[in-house]
Design a protein around this motif. Structure first.
Motif, PDB file in Angstrom:
ATOM      1  N   MET A   1      19.165  25.021 -68.630  1.00 27.05           N
ATOM      2  CA  MET A   1      20.303  24.422 -67.938  1.00 27.05           C
ATOM      3  C   MET A   1      20.676  23.120 -68.646  1.00 27.05           C
ATOM      4  SD  MET A   1      20.464  23.172 -64.013  1.00 27.05           S
ATOM      5  CE  MET A   1      21.673  22.038 -63.491  1.00 27.05           C
ATOM      6  N   ASN A   2      21.960  22.933 -68.881  1.00 24.48           N
ATOM      7  CA  ASN A   2      22.441  21.713 -69.508  1.00 24.48           C
ATOM      8  C   ASN A   2      22.963  20.744 -68.455  1.00 24.48           C
ATOM      9  OD1 ASN A   2      21.790  22.955 -71.849  1.00 24.48           O
ATOM     10  ND2 ASN A   2      23.838  23.028 -72.673  1.00 24.48           N
ATOM     11  N   VAL A   3      22.753  19.463 -68.690  1.00 23.24           N
ATOM     12  CA  VAL A   3      23.228  18.403 -67.809  1.00 23.24           C
ATOM     13  C   VAL A   3      24.019  17.408 -68.654  1.00 23.24           C
ATOM     14  CG1 VAL A   3      21.373  18.660 -66.124  1.00 23.24           C
ATOM     15  CG2 VAL A   3      21.080  17.100 -68.045  1.00 23.24           C
ATOM     16  N   PHE A   4      24.743  16.525 -67.977  1.00 26.86           N
ATOM     17  CA  PHE A   4      25.616  15.577 -68.659  1.00 26.86           C
ATOM     18  C   PHE A   4      25.242  14.158 -68.244  1.00 26.86           C
ATOM     19  CE2 PHE A   4      27.650  19.621 -68.420  1.00 26.86           C
ATOM     20  CZ  PHE A   4      28.184  19.789 -69.685  1.00 26.86           C
ATOM     21  N   GLN A   5      24.801  13.363 -69.224  1.00 29.91           N
ATOM     22  CA  GLN A   5      24.388  11.983 -68.991  1.00 29.91           C
ATOM     23  C   GLN A   5      25.577  11.068 -69.281  1.00 29.91           C
ATOM     24  OE1 GLN A   5      21.378  10.651 -71.704  1.00 29.91           O
ATOM     25  NE2 GLN A   5      21.119   8.701 -70.662  1.00 29.91           N
ATOM     26  N   LEU A   6      25.923  10.226 -68.314  1.00 30.53           N
ATOM     27  CA  LEU A   6      27.064   9.315 -68.445  1.00 30.53           C
ATOM     28  C   LEU A   6      26.577   7.890 -68.693  1.00 30.53           C
ATOM     29  CD1 LEU A   6      30.084   8.636 -68.246  1.00 30.53           C
ATOM     30  CD2 LEU A   6      29.789   8.542 -65.753  1.00 30.53           C
ATOM     31  N   ILE A   7      27.154   7.256 -69.711  1.00 31.94           N
ATOM     32  CA  ILE A   7      26.802   5.887 -70.093  1.00 31.94           C
ATOM     33  C   ILE A   7      28.088   5.077 -70.209  1.00 31.94           C
ATOM     34  CG2 ILE A   7      25.753   4.449 -71.887  1.00 31.94           C
ATOM     35  CD1 ILE A   7      24.234   7.095 -72.708  1.00 31.94           C
ATOM     36  N   ALA A   8      28.086   3.881 -69.635  1.00 34.78           N
ATOM     37  CA  ALA A   8      29.215   2.953 -69.758  1.00 34.78           C
ATOM     38  C   ALA A   8      28.850   1.872 -70.767  1.00 34.78           C
ATOM     39  CB  ALA A   8      29.543   2.320 -68.414  1.00 34.78           C
ATOM     40  N   LEU A   9      29.802   1.489 -71.590  1.00 35.17           N
ATOM     41  CA  LEU A   9      29.619   0.400 -72.548  1.00 35.17           C
ATOM     42  C   LEU A   9      30.449  -0.785 -72.099  1.00 35.17           C
ATOM     43  CD1 LEU A   9      29.898   2.405 -75.876  1.00 35.17           C
ATOM     44  CD2 LEU A   9      27.821   1.737 -74.671  1.00 35.17           C
ATOM     45  N   HIS A  10      29.791  -1.931 -71.926  1.00 31.61           N
ATOM     46  CA  HIS A  10      30.453  -3.155 -71.482  1.00 31.61           C
ATOM     47  C   HIS A  10      30.384  -4.205 -72.581  1.00 31.61           C
ATOM     48  CE1 HIS A  10      30.876  -2.128 -67.198  1.00 31.61           C
ATOM     49  NE2 HIS A  10      29.768  -1.438 -67.387  1.00 31.61           N
ATOM     50  N   PRO A  11      31.475  -4.909 -72.858  1.00 26.59           N
ATOM     51  CA  PRO A  11      31.411  -5.996 -73.842  1.00 26.59           C
ATOM     52  C   PRO A  11      30.753  -7.238 -73.239  1.00 26.59           C
ATOM     53  CG  PRO A  11      33.611  -5.842 -72.937  1.00 26.59           C
ATOM     54  CD  PRO A  11      32.823  -4.702 -72.347  1.00 26.59           C
ATOM     55  N   GLU A  12      30.000  -7.941 -74.042  1.00 28.34           N
ATOM     56  CA  GLU A  12      29.439  -9.223 -73.624  1.00 28.34           C
ATOM     57  C   GLU A  12      30.399 -10.305 -74.105  1.00 28.34           C
ATOM     58  OE1 GLU A  12      25.349  -9.835 -74.561  1.00 28.34           O
ATOM     59  OE2 GLU A  12      24.802  -7.803 -74.032  1.00 28.34           O
ATOM     60  N   LYS A  13      31.402 -10.598 -73.295  1.00 31.84           N
ATOM     61  CA  LYS A  13      32.493 -11.475 -73.699  1.00 31.84           C
ATOM     62  C   LYS A  13      32.047 -12.894 -74.014  1.00 31.84           C
ATOM     63  CE  LYS A  13      35.923  -8.859 -71.227  1.00 31.84           C
ATOM     64  NZ  LYS A  13      36.883  -8.813 -70.163  1.00 31.84           N
TER      65      LYS A  13
END
Length: 105
Positions: A1-13
């Motif tokens: 079974m395949n799953v989907f990993q979600l990652i957010a990228l945030h800038p360090e302003k």
């Protein structure tokens, strides 16, 4: 079974590097059974956050096999990137094991 990993990228302003670039940090947003669920979470999360981009990795759940030309454990089966508003930027259907090789340019 395949799953989907979600990652957010945030800038360090507040952290400008010496070469003028910005650093980013990753935030894991979950693992989903369907790509559609991961994409829905992008839109939910994007409404309240200053995110630079999103990444969705397709992964194998309970993977007990070595795969592909390189005989490796797969860290991703496909890779998708999204802009901050949730629209698809790019899709890579090739994996990291050499099982689904890329022949293009």
């Amino acid at each position: 079974m395949n799953v989907f990993q979600l990652i957010a990228l945030h800038p360090e302003k507040d952290r400008l590097n010496a070469d003028g670039s910005l650093s980013v940090y990753k935030r894991d947003l979950g693992v989903f059974k369907a790509l559609e669920s991961a994409e829905k979470m992008i839109h939910i999360y994007a409404a309240d956050n200053d995110t630079w981009a999103y990444i969705v990795k397709e992964r194998i759940l309970d993977d007990l096999a070595l795969h592909g030309h390189f005989k490796q454990i797969s860290s991703f089966r496909s890779y998708r990137s999204y802009f901050s508003d949730g629209t698809l930027n790019a899709e890579n259907a090739c994996d990291d094991t050499g099982e689904n090789l890329w022949y293009g340019r």
